[in-house]
Design a protein around this motif. Structure first.
Motif, mmCIF file in Angstrom:
data_model
loop_
_atom_site.group_PDB
_atom_site.id
_atom_site.type_symbol
_atom_site.label_atom_id
_atom_site.label_comp_id
_atom_site.label_asym_id
_atom_site.label_seq_id
_atom_site.Cartn_x
_atom_site.Cartn_y
_atom_site.Cartn_z
ATOM 1 N N LYS A 38 0.833 -1.205 0.000
ATOM 2 C CA LYS A 38 0.000 0.000 0.000
ATOM 3 C C LYS A 38 0.866 1.253 0.000
ATOM 4 O O LYS A 38 0.583 2.220 -0.709
ATOM 5 C CB LYS A 38 -0.922 0.009 1.224
ATOM 6 C CG LYS A 38 -2.033 -0.998 1.170
ATOM 7 C CD LYS A 38 -2.857 -0.901 2.434
ATOM 8 C CE LYS A 38 -3.988 -1.887 2.448
ATOM 9 N NZ LYS A 38 -4.783 -1.779 3.668
ATOM 10 N N ARG A 39 1.923 1.241 0.814
ATOM 11 C CA ARG A 39 2.830 2.388 0.897
ATOM 12 C C ARG A 39 3.501 2.664 -0.443
ATOM 13 O O ARG A 39 3.590 3.810 -0.889
ATOM 14 C CB ARG A 39 3.914 2.121 1.935
ATOM 15 C CG ARG A 39 3.645 2.656 3.294
ATOM 16 C CD ARG A 39 4.899 2.678 4.162
ATOM 17 N NE ARG A 39 5.816 1.578 4.000
ATOM 18 C CZ ARG A 39 5.848 0.479 4.740
ATOM 19 N NH1 ARG A 39 4.973 0.309 5.715
ATOM 20 N NH2 ARG A 39 6.738 -0.463 4.535
ATOM 21 N N LEU A 40 4.009 1.607 -1.085
ATOM 22 C CA LEU A 40 4.736 1.783 -2.340
ATOM 23 C C LEU A 40 3.842 2.325 -3.451
ATOM 24 O O LEU A 40 4.272 3.169 -4.246
ATOM 25 C CB LEU A 40 5.370 0.459 -2.770
ATOM 26 C CG LEU A 40 6.519 -0.038 -1.897
ATOM 27 C CD1 LEU A 40 6.987 -1.400 -2.361
ATOM 28 C CD2 LEU A 40 7.663 0.954 -1.889
ATOM 29 N N VAL A 41 2.608 1.865 -3.520
ATOM 30 C CA VAL A 41 1.681 2.363 -4.539
ATOM 31 C C VAL A 41 1.361 3.832 -4.303
ATOM 32 O O VAL A 41 1.384 4.650 -5.229
ATOM 33 C CB VAL A 41 0.394 1.505 -4.562
ATOM 34 C CG1 VAL A 41 -0.699 2.172 -5.360
ATOM 35 C CG2 VAL A 41 0.698 0.145 -5.135
ATOM 36 N N THR A 42 1.095 4.183 -3.059
ATOM 37 C CA THR A 42 0.793 5.574 -2.735
ATOM 38 C C THR A 42 1.992 6.468 -3.034
ATOM 39 O O THR A 42 1.848 7.555 -3.608
ATOM 40 C CB THR A 42 0.395 5.703 -1.253
ATOM 41 O OG1 THR A 42 -0.710 4.832 -1.003
ATOM 42 C CG2 THR A 42 0.009 7.117 -0.908
ATOM 43 N N ARG A 43 3.172 5.998 -2.675
ATOM 44 C CA ARG A 43 4.392 6.774 -2.926
ATOM 45 C C ARG A 43 4.607 6.975 -4.430
ATOM 46 O O ARG A 43 4.959 8.062 -4.877
ATOM 47 C CB ARG A 43 5.588 6.058 -2.315
ATOM 48 C CG ARG A 43 6.876 6.841 -2.466
ATOM 49 C CD ARG A 43 8.061 6.079 -1.938
ATOM 50 N NE ARG A 43 7.883 5.693 -0.554
ATOM 51 C CZ ARG A 43 8.617 4.779 0.064
ATOM 52 N NH1 ARG A 43 9.566 4.137 -0.585
ATOM 53 N NH2 ARG A 43 8.407 4.497 1.334
ATOM 54 N N ALA A 44 4.395 5.928 -5.227
ATOM 55 C CA ALA A 44 4.573 6.028 -6.675
ATOM 56 C C ALA A 44 3.579 7.010 -7.283
ATOM 57 O O ALA A 44 3.939 7.806 -8.172
ATOM 58 C CB ALA A 44 4.419 4.655 -7.320
ATOM 59 N N ASN A 45 2.346 7.012 -6.804
ATOM 60 C CA ASN A 45 1.339 7.944 -7.328
ATOM 61 C C ASN A 45 1.659 9.387 -6.949
ATOM 62 O O ASN A 45 1.482 10.305 -7.751
ATOM 63 C CB ASN A 45 -0.059 7.559 -6.838
ATOM 64 C CG ASN A 45 -0.543 6.293 -7.499
ATOM 65 O OD1 ASN A 45 -0.135 5.947 -8.602
ATOM 66 N ND2 ASN A 45 -1.411 5.575 -6.820
ATOM 67 N N ARG A 46 2.148 9.593 -5.716
ATOM 68 C CA ARG A 46 2.544 10.955 -5.311
ATOM 69 C C ARG A 46 3.720 11.436 -6.139
ATOM 70 O O ARG A 46 3.769 12.589 -6.572
ATOM 71 C CB ARG A 46 2.907 10.980 -3.828
ATOM 72 C CG ARG A 46 1.726 11.031 -2.905
ATOM 73 C CD ARG A 46 2.155 11.417 -1.495
ATOM 74 N NE ARG A 46 3.346 10.739 -1.054
ATOM 75 C CZ ARG A 46 3.368 9.708 -0.208
ATOM 76 N NH1 ARG A 46 2.256 9.229 0.276
ATOM 77 N NH2 ARG A 46 4.503 9.160 0.151
#
Length: 125
Positions: A38-46
């Motif tokens: 979840k963290r990695l996906v959110t970070r990539a989108n930001r």
């Protein structure tokens, strides 16, 4: 007051309601890996949003803002979803099928598989 269930009803409920992790990963590590994913996906989108908007920084320019917006919307955001665990009955049935195939149709596992399918009210395949 709810009625009492027979042992057969309890077993059927157990086979349908309980779940098993069949993803192929240690179930304890899933606790850590779900949060990490979840963290990695959110970070990539930001990161994608900030890179797209980097060119629009500075003096107010509607063309640069529109171009940055168009560049940002060109690609879909990344997503991540959990795989649901498998019902216990399906997991046991698969294990018994592998055993029956390994025994080439001989042995006690054929009868166990038949009883399980009967319990789960599934036709023989």
């Amino acid at each position: 007051m709810p009625r009492r269930r027979s042992p057969q009803e309890k077993k059927l409920l157990t086979y349908t309601r309980e779940r098993r992790n069949e993803y192929g990963e240690n179930d304890k590590s899933s606790r850590r890996n779900i949060a990490r994913s979840k963290r990695l996906v959110t970070r990539a989108n930001r990161r994608r949003a900030s890179v797209a908007l980097a060119d629009a920084r500075g003096a107010a320019d509607t063309e640069a803002g529109a171009a940055a917006q168009e560049r940002f919307e060109r690609r879909r955001p990344k997503r991540w979803a959990k795989y649901p665990d498998e019902p216990l009955g399906d997991s046991i049935e698969l294990t018994l099928r592998y055993r029956v195939e390994a025994e080439e149709g001989r042995g006690a596992n054929v009868e166990r598989l038949r009883r399980l399918r009967e319990r789960l009210r599934r036709p023989d395949r």
